[in-house]
Design an enzyme around this catalytic site. Structure first.
Site: not given
Length: 486
Positions: A80, A155, A179
């Site tokens: 990420k 996210s 997330s």
């Protein structure tokens, strides 16, 4: 059949037998990216040259030194884009960091590199991890591999989409209010938010420091356990990382859950949860009953305040954490400033997206002198009550189970006009972050061809038990074997 249809332990065995090479694994990753990335758009930055060079280096090492290496050796991984990677662009999906090249690695990256994992690239996300759909990225729109007209969640949407699409066998995400678990549910993969303090946050670009945790997103529970094994543990660089022994998570995957006591909060199956999602969870509970577990309905009475509590606390912490992005030291700087104050103002106005600005303003208001007690302090008090609810339930039960999300993945653009309907999407995951306990999402069904996630929540530092339950359920069903038709 893709190489990534195999579990990591199976790929490890193939490497040991010299039936495949590390270069084969990296080639497979970039081959698949070449096939589907244009549709899915999970990656912000690819690390192809370095990844291929490292694969060759590890293949040479294998030839010279033999088979004595860990399970993650040679495995491709996606990261990420809020986890700093030395020499590899890290943007947090924000214009304000569009050209930021970190000069050090996050602790999790050091541990992965030591284990021999190979970084394939950096994955898209909501800007600064603020969002539930990855639509808040400053760069591109990631799509759900199960339905390209729908969001992958957020996210960590890029991480979940890349794993679901078979671009990488596993990925790292971060979870502040859901997330990791929410996109894992939307994309039909396995996502774990570890206990707060279980994994070092050093090198994770901070959103809300008392809530953020890095965790693994994988195709199977076993793969998830292998990845957590490597990244977990005390880190002197992070004062919030806990000095708690890291058990052997893979050994916990016995399949035996006889006598296990499950709590099912009535608040998690009530208003707002789609009937088909509720039914999928009840069906999952029947599977667990057949395996010897028992369940009872309980109450987490303060859960109804979790959303408001979270948005006050997380926004307050974001307001403080994001003050460092001012155009002075790194990242974007405006060309239109008349003086220093104007430079701060213009840089932040031009560099941050709307959702980030909204949360900074909300947090700054909650921390302001006249309102601090009414908002921030009260939210901290309610957080304590939410934590006590969990502690009370865990006195009698081993795990808490419910849906990960109220609905399956929604359409792109469906909720962007109304922040509150978007925020409500994390209503079932947020209490877990506020309490600091671990939670995992595993696939438990489909609604109109879209995956549904089962959330299993455990006691502090008891990831082993939630892995055991998740693995037993996974082995009794075949949802994890389903793949999107990309």
């Amino acid at each position: 059949m893709s190489l990534f249809d195999h579990k990591i332990s199976e790929l490890h065995t193939l490497l040991q037998k010299k039936e495949i090479s590390v270069s084969d694994l990296v080639d497979e990753s970039f081959r698949r990216i070449g096939e589907v990335e244009e549709q899915v758009q999970a990656f912000l930055t690819l690390n192809e040259e370095n990844a291929r060079a490292k694969a060759k280096e590890l293949d040479d090492k294998l030839a010279k030194e033999g088979n004595d290496f860990g399970v993650l050796f040679g495995m491709p991984i996606g990261i990420k884009d809020n986890i700093v990677t030395k020499g590899l662009r890290t943007t947090c999906a924000s214009k304000i960091l569009y050209n930021f090249d970190p000069i050090y690695d996050a602790t999790v990256m050091e541990r992965l590199n030591e284990a021999g994992a190979i970084t394939i690239g950096k994955l898209n996300m909501d800007e600064f991890a603020m969002g539930s759909s990855t639509e808040n990225s400053g760069f591109q729109l990631t799509r759900n591999p199960w339905d390209l007209e729908r969001v992958p969640g957020g996210s960590s949407g890029g991480s979940a989409a890349a794993v679901a699409a078979g671009e990488v066998p596993f990925a790292l995400g971060s979870d502040t209010g859901g997330s990791i678990r929410q996109p894992a549910a939307f994309c039909g993969v396995v996502g774990l938010k570890p206990t707060y303090g279980r994994v070092s946050r050093f090198g994770l670009v901070a959103f809300a420091s008392s809530l953020d945790q890095i965790g693994p997103i994988t195709r199977t529970v076993e793969d998830n356990a292998y990845l957590l094994q490597v990244i977990a543990g005390l880190d002197p660089m992070d004062s919030t990382s806990a000095n708690v022994e890291v058990p052997n998570y893979v050994e916990a995957l016995t399949g035996d859950i006889k006598g296990l006591k499950i709590a099912v909060p009535k608040e998690y199956l009530g208003e707002g949860v789609a009937e088909e999602v509720r039914q999928s969870v009840l069906d999952a509970l029947k599977v667990l009953e057949k395996l010897g577990a028992t369940w009872e309905e309980v109450s987490l009475p303060h859960s109804k305040y979790a959303l408001a509590t979270y948005y006050l606390l997380a926004s307050s912490e974001a307001s403080a954490n994001l003050a460092r992005f001012d155009g002075v030291r790194y990242g974007y700087r405006t060309d239109n400033a008349k003086n220093l104050i104007d430079m701060y103002k213009q840089t932040r106005s031009e560099g941050f997206g709307n959702e980030v600005k909204r949360r900074i303003m909300l947090g700054t208001f909650a921390l302001s002198a006249g309102y601090y007690d009414a908002y921030y302090k009260k939210a901290q008090q309610v957080r304590t009550l939410i934590k006590q609810d969990f502690e009370k339930v865990f006195e009698k039960y081993d795990v808490i189970i419910g849906p990960t999300t109220p609905t399956p993945a929604f359409k792109i653009g469906e909720k962007t006009h109304d922040p509150l309907t978007m925020y409500a999407n994390d209503i079932l995951t947020i209490p877990v972050n506020l309490a600091g306990v671990p939670g995992i999402s595993v696939p438990c069904g489909f609604v109109n061809g879209l995956p549904v996630g089962l959330q299993i929540i455990g006691k502090h530092f008891d990831e082993s038990t939630i892995y055991r339950v998740a693995h037993a359920f996974e082995q009794a069903t075949d949802y994890h074997k389903q793949k999107p038709a990309l």
